[in-house]
Design a protein around this motif. Structure first.
Motif, short mmCIF file in Angstrom:
data_model
loop_
_atom_site.label_atom_id
_atom_site.label_comp_id
_atom_site.label_asym_id
_atom_site.label_seq_id
_atom_site.Cartn_x
_atom_site.Cartn_y
_atom_site.Cartn_z
N ARG B 194 23.48 -8.84 5.81
CA ARG B 194 24.00 -10.07 6.41
C ARG B 194 24.93 -9.70 7.56
NH1 ARG B 194 29.38 -10.76 4.91
NH2 ARG B 194 29.99 -9.15 3.43
N ILE B 195 25.23 -10.70 8.37
CA ILE B 195 26.16 -10.48 9.47
C ILE B 195 27.51 -11.07 9.10
CG2 ILE B 195 26.68 -11.04 11.89
CD1 ILE B 195 24.37 -9.08 11.55
N GLU B 196 28.55 -10.28 9.21
CA GLU B 196 29.90 -10.81 9.04
C GLU B 196 30.48 -11.00 10.44
OE1 GLU B 196 32.16 -9.77 5.75
OE2 GLU B 196 34.07 -9.71 6.84
N HIS B 197 30.84 -12.23 10.72
CA HIS B 197 31.34 -12.54 12.06
C HIS B 197 32.82 -12.22 12.11
CE1 HIS B 197 27.52 -14.54 12.87
NE2 HIS B 197 27.63 -15.03 11.65
N ALA B 198 33.17 -11.07 12.65
CA ALA B 198 34.56 -10.61 12.64
C ALA B 198 35.07 -10.44 14.07
CB ALA B 198 34.64 -9.28 11.89
N GLN B 199 36.30 -9.98 14.16
CA GLN B 199 36.87 -9.65 15.47
C GLN B 199 37.22 -8.17 15.47
OE1 GLN B 199 40.20 -12.33 15.83
NE2 GLN B 199 38.96 -13.82 16.97
N ASP B 200 37.07 -7.54 16.63
CA ASP B 200 37.44 -6.13 16.69
C ASP B 200 38.94 -6.00 16.91
OD1 ASP B 200 37.97 -6.56 19.36
OD2 ASP B 200 36.18 -5.53 20.10
N VAL B 201 39.42 -4.76 17.09
CA VAL B 201 40.87 -4.55 17.20
C VAL B 201 41.46 -5.25 18.43
CG1 VAL B 201 41.01 -2.41 15.88
CG2 VAL B 201 40.40 -2.32 18.30
N PRO B 207 30.24 -8.79 15.51
CA PRO B 207 29.35 -9.05 14.37
C PRO B 207 29.08 -7.76 13.61
CG PRO B 207 28.10 -8.98 16.42
CD PRO B 207 29.53 -8.79 16.80
N MET B 208 29.33 -7.77 12.32
CA MET B 208 29.12 -6.55 11.54
C MET B 208 27.93 -6.74 10.59
SD MET B 208 32.91 -5.10 10.73
CE MET B 208 33.38 -6.40 9.61
N TRP B 209 27.04 -5.74 10.62
CA TRP B 209 25.84 -5.79 9.77
C TRP B 209 26.19 -5.09 8.46
CZ3 TRP B 209 20.69 -2.81 11.17
CH2 TRP B 209 19.68 -3.16 10.24
N LEU B 210 26.31 -5.90 7.42
CA LEU B 210 26.77 -5.36 6.13
C LEU B 210 25.75 -5.61 5.02
CD1 LEU B 210 30.46 -6.66 6.30
CD2 LEU B 210 29.62 -4.37 6.89
N ASP B 211 25.97 -4.95 3.93
CA ASP B 211 25.18 -5.16 2.69
C ASP B 211 23.70 -4.83 2.85
OD1 ASP B 211 27.54 -5.99 1.62
OD2 ASP B 211 27.09 -8.12 1.70
N TRP B 212 23.40 -3.90 3.74
CA TRP B 212 22.00 -3.51 3.89
C TRP B 212 21.58 -2.56 2.78
CZ3 TRP B 212 24.03 1.17 4.51
CH2 TRP B 212 25.10 1.35 5.39
N GLN B 213 20.28 -2.35 2.71
CA GLN B 213 19.74 -1.32 1.82
C GLN B 213 19.17 -0.21 2.70
OE1 GLN B 213 16.90 -3.17 -0.83
NE2 GLN B 213 18.27 -4.91 -1.13
N LEU B 214 19.05 0.94 2.12
CA LEU B 214 18.58 2.07 2.93
C LEU B 214 17.20 2.55 2.52
CD1 LEU B 214 21.79 4.28 3.16
CD2 LEU B 214 20.83 2.78 4.91
N ILE B 215 16.44 2.91 3.52
CA ILE B 215 15.19 3.64 3.28
C ILE B 215 15.30 4.95 4.07
CG2 ILE B 215 12.68 3.59 3.39
CD1 ILE B 215 12.83 0.64 3.98
N PRO B 383 18.93 -9.06 10.17
CA PRO B 383 19.81 -10.11 10.72
C PRO B 383 20.44 -9.72 12.06
CG PRO B 383 20.83 -8.99 8.83
CD PRO B 383 19.40 -8.54 8.88
N ARG B 384 20.78 -8.47 12.23
CA ARG B 384 21.40 -8.07 13.49
C ARG B 384 20.39 -8.11 14.63
NH1 ARG B 384 24.70 -8.63 17.15
NH2 ARG B 384 25.29 -6.82 18.40
N HIS B 385 19.16 -7.73 14.33
CA HIS B 385 18.12 -7.75 15.37
C HIS B 385 17.79 -9.16 15.81
CE1 HIS B 385 17.88 -3.83 13.53
NE2 HIS B 385 17.34 -3.38 14.64
N LEU B 386 17.83 -10.09 14.85
CA LEU B 386 17.58 -11.48 15.22
C LEU B 386 18.67 -11.97 16.17
CD1 LEU B 386 15.83 -13.99 14.97
CD2 LEU B 386 17.26 -14.70 13.04
N GLN B 387 19.91 -11.59 15.87
CA GLN B 387 21.01 -11.95 16.79
C GLN B 387 20.72 -11.42 18.19
OE1 GLN B 387 24.74 -10.35 15.25
NE2 GLN B 387 25.51 -12.47 15.20
#
Lengths: 115, 819
Positions: B194-201, B207-215, B383-387
């Motif tokens: 999912r994308i977490e809509h955050a702010q950087d420093v 936008p942070m791409w989190l909770d992915w799974q790995l292959i 989700p990040r690619h769709l963005q």
């Protein structure tokens, strides 16, 4: 999940003592990190120099830590290996954390920031 | 101290014998006296692989020293076929290798037959990719293939009671001597999340791409030797693996079953090649496949690039990426993600780099075949690619709106997002917008792309569209597939044609030479005898090598019109049995091709062909006049036996439907005359060989387009007006070809008459039959026929994939040979 906490000049250095932080350990990791914050540690250096691999659940635990210290606190990261750093870049987490090469640099930055 | 190898590579027959015996003993643990043919195949292949590896390392050092620009050819399919024979030819070691096997009491042909085809593709698109790799290596160009190491290639086709049955093609069941696994180059690929809509420093949107799974993607390299063996490139194919260590953690907690389930789920990604026309089922897996391999490829490309370069300024001078169809189009979003997210390159700069890197080859004019992915699915899987796709689209539509203010319809047509229900991402639009060049694969196809399929894009960027007519490698499709003809040609004009196919022009005067023609005919006859033996082995049908071998070998699809061929056979059959009109020439009608497992009409076509074959072949009234056979399991190695044996090549698609075709080129290069419509590359073949040396018939693409647009085509008009058509079409409605199952082929009748005959069979039937008569007349005059056949061979130089690759390299990739 083994961690070690040491106080240095008012900064809590939390050392992750595992080679991997993944789904099997991230829950415990998050709980211990949040517990350290609840105990009043608001200026934290998370040293992950021993960690060779971190997955999204491990990264999620670190984000939870960042949220928990709040705006008046500070959580920075030190000693990330290239593998772990690439995971930070992948998620763009490198842009919300200050990341230092060594624990000493991170502690110094936080104490200097303290004035 | 270096790590110099002192083992000498084999060159002579004795040295090959030693190398083979060494591999038999040291690698396989076997003495040659007891070794099975398959073990000899392995040992021999490993001996050849030793040479390939050495030359690949030398080639790589050359490219590295030159800091050469590299071309990466991204393709879901590489229809490689067998490798042993091709490597022996290209490395120039066929003779000593064969002699070595002889010394070991083995026959090269039998050993070669032990190799299973690498059937990692469906047809033309995948075979084109394989031909391109051969040409790139032959021309010393740093060009590399990237794809998927499917555990199961395209299904094996068996025929049971006339029906196609699909069997698993477990081509790696015994491993492959040609693959080099490179676990140290494995890469980690995230999906889902999912994308977490955050702010950087700095407070900027992050936008942070989190909770992915790995292959994990593990590369397996197949080494590609160019002709002459100077350059050896590689094809890098990725297998999906679960992260072993990750599973260990779950194992340690005692959750064994969950660990295994996760491992299986991850590894499913590269289990199976999707058959063309049949990707509806399991679409999510297909999407993951597409992303998985481009993500692996781009990590590898980026790793290699960043070893030498610290900034991205020269990226487009060092990297070119060709997208073989839209299947790898997600590479555009992935490169943007890597540049913007991981390397913090500003969007505008990243977009400039990306557009300067990618080029896209379109392979279809069938609008329904253009790939689209539901937005909801992309949002879940990537989700990040769709963005990123949305951002590309936003900026692109701003550009469109500037050029055509207040033209909402045009915006809607051009958008990367189709506002349908459900909403979909148009992958062809992504590929066009994100590429600097878009090419079709034959002149007609490229024109129709601009005029009919993408007119709005053409209006926006006319300079972006170009043509690159497909080609075939003469090394596999003449030198190797037709060794006798190759020897005859080389004996008269030298061997230069192998690298420069235009030299075949020197054969032209020999078309008038009766002695040369006699040799040519003898070779054709020999090839036909060989195919007749294959036909008997696989179908138990005996065919006459003296008859005209009339062959249609290609994927079974309605637009390719196997039905039109069947109709002509039925017409010929009925003329004999009902009107006692005997044909002038004895013909053997040969079909081969696979139908997608879910494509009902195509599978019915196979049953129809086999049913017609059964009726015809058993009817004593036509004995000695015509035969019909369907050779099962069409694949590269079978094509190499079929094509050199053809007298007549059937290329009879509905005009405007076949992008190029490459089978048409292979047949003509091997001395078959073509009967075809003015479709795809047939047009250019006609231009090259001369209209008098090809049989062209039927409606043109423009006529068909107009008839469709005006609604003026009515198949009933043809049915009612033409007795021949009526007889043939009625035969499908009745039980003539299905006495035990009346009505079995009624859907064929209905498609032709009640569903509008979408592919214009009835409109083209009359001209086709008329052309068939001309062909009979032509074949009856043996000398004239052979003269035309020789001229076909002589004039096929344009269709070498070396020419195609030269054009891509010069016009699209800016890629130079590194010698």
């Amino acid at each position: 999940m083994q961690i070690e906490i040491e106080k240095q000049d008012g900064v809590a250095v939390v050392r992750a003592l595992e080679k991997r932080i993944d789904a099997s350990l991230s829950g415990e990791f998050k709980a211990k990190l949040l517990e350290a914050i609840r105990e009043g540690n608001k200026r934290i250096v998370l040293d992950i120099s021993m960690v060779e691999f971190i997955d999204s659940s491990g990264l999620g635990a670190i984000i939870s830590g960042l949220k928990a210290v709040g705006e008046d606190g500070k959580l920075v990261v030190s000693g990330s290996t290239e593998n772990v750093r690439s995971m930070f870049r992948l998620t763009r987490m490198d842009r919300i954390f200050s990341i230092y090469d060594t624990e000493q640099e991170a502690v110094h930055a936080l104490t200097a920031d303290n004035g | 101290m270096g790590c110099e190898s002192d083992s000498r590579l084999p060159e002579t027959a004795d040295e090959f014998k030693n190398a083979i015996c060494r591999h038999l003993k040291d690698t396989l643990g076997q003495y040659w006296e007891q070794a099975a043919d398959r073990e000899l195949f392995w040992a021999g292949s490993l001996a050849v692989r030793d040479i390939l590896i050495e030359k690949m390392l030398q080639t790589e050092a050359r490219y590295r020293d030159a800091d050469a620009k590299r071309l990466y050819y991204l393709s879901m399919e590489f229809l490689i076929g067998r490798s042993l024979g091709k490597n022996l030819y290209n490395l120039g070691i066929l003779a000593p290798f064969a002699e070595a096997l002889q010394a070991l009491d083995r026959d090269l042909e039998k050993i070669r037959d032990c190799e299973r085809d690498a059937a990692l593709g469906n047809g033309g698109l995948g075979r084109l990719a394989a031909c391109f790799l051969d040409s790139l290596a032959t021309m010393d160009m740093p060009g590399f293939g990237y794809g998927i190491n499917y555990q199961y290639g395209l299904f094996k086709q068996e025929i049971d009671n006339g029906y196609q049955k699909e069997k698993l093609d477990n081509w790696l069941v015994h491993g492959s001597p040609w693959q080099i696994e490179r676990p140290e180059r494995a890469c980690i690929i995230p999906i889902y999340g999912r994308i977490e809509h955050a702010q950087d420093v700095n407070g900027a949107y992050n936008p942070m791409w989190l909770d992915w799974q790995l292959i994990i993607g593990v590369p397996h390299d197949m080494l590609i030797a160019g002709y002459g063996g100077r350059s050896v490139n590689f094809l890098r194919l990725y297998s999906a693996r679960a992260s072993d260590e990750f599973d260990m953690q779950i194992f340690n907690r005692g959750d064994y079953i969950r660990a295994v389930e996760r491992k299986v789920a991850s590894e499913t990604v590269t289990k199976v090649l999707y058959p063309a026309d049949d990707i509806e089922a399991g679409r999510e897996l297909r999407l993951i496949q597409e992303y998985f391999f481009v993500a692996c490829a781009l990590r590898d490309i980026m790793r290699r690039y960043t070893q030498k370069h610290t900034t991205f300024d020269p990226f487009t001078h060092k990297v070119a990426i060709q997208l073989n169809d839209t299947h790898p189009a997600l590479a555009i979003a992935e490169l943007m993600r890597m540049l913007v997210d991981e390397h913090q390159v500003p969007w505008e700069e990243a977009w400039r780099i990306s557009c300067g890197t990618f080029a896209y080859t379109n392979h279809t004019l069938l609008a329904e075949a253009l790939e689209k992915w539901p937005v909801e699915l992309l949002a879940r899987v990537l989700p990040r690619h769709l963005q990123i796709i949305y951002e590309i689209n936003r900026r692109f539509l701003e550009q469109v709106a500037q050029k055509w203010p207040a033209d909402n319809q045009r915006l809607r047509r051009l958008s990367l997002i189709e506002e349908s229900s459900p909403k979909q991402v148009r992958m062809a639009h992504l590929a066009i917008v994100g590429s600097h060049t878009v090419n079709g694969v034959a002149a007609l196809h490229s024109r129709l792309l601009k005029e009919n399929l993408f007119p709005d894009f053409n209006a926006l960027w006319p300079q972006k569209f170009t043509n690159k007519t497909n080609g075939i490698t003469p090394r596999r499709w003449l030198l190797k597939a037709n060794p006798h003809l190759s020897r005859l040609i080389s004996a008269h004009i030298g061997r230069g044609w192998v690298r420069d196919l235009e030299r075949l022009r020197d054969l032209e005067p020999l078309a008038a030479d009766a002695g040369f023609r006699a040799d040519f005919e003898r070779i054709k006859r020999r090839n036909k005898e060989h195919l007749a033996a294959v036909i008997f082995e696989t179908t138990r049908v005996r065919v006459d090598p003296g008859s005209l071998f009339d062959i249609q070998a290609k994927r079974i699809h309605e637009y390719k019109r196997q039905l039109l061929k069947v109709m002509s056979i039925v017409q010929r059959y009925l003329a004999i049995v009902e009107q006692s009109r005997l044909p002038q020439v004895v013909r053997t009608f040969i079909f081969a091709g696979k139908a997608a497992p879910g494509y009902t009409a195509a599978k019915r076509m196979i049953k129809l062909i086999n049913s017609v074959a059964q009726t015809v072949n058993r009817d004593p009234r036509v004995k000695g006049l015509l035969k019909v056979v369907f050779i099962p399991d069409y694949r590269v190695s079978l094509a190499e036996k079929i094509i050199p044996a053809a007298d007549l090549s059937e290329q009879i698609s509905t005009a405007g439907k076949e992008a190029s075709g490459t089978g048409n080129m292979k047949f003509a290069l091997n001395g078959a005359l073509t009967v075809g419509t003015l479709d795809g590359a047939n047009i250019e073949i006609m231009e090259e060989v001369g209209a008098e040396n090809i049989f062209i018939f039927g409606l043109r693409a423009e006529q068909i387009r107009q008839m469709r647009a005006r609604g003026t085509y009515n198949p009933w008009d043809y049915y009612l007006a033409d007795e021949d058509i009526r007889q043939v079409v009625d035969a499908f409605a009745g039980k003539r070809f299905c006495p035990d199952e009346p009505g079995l082929f009624r859907p064929v009748f209905d498609a032709l008459l009640h569903q509008g005959d979408v592919y214009f069979h009835l409109a083209d039937f009359g001209p086709y039959i008329e052309t068939e008569r001309r062909i009979d007349d032509g074949f009856a005059d043996k000398a004239a026929w052979t003269r035309k056949a020789v001229l076909n061979v002589a004039r096929m130089g344009k269709f070498s994939s070396d020419r195609t690759i030269s054009e891509y390299a010069h016009d699209i990739w800016n890629l130079k040979p590194v010698q």
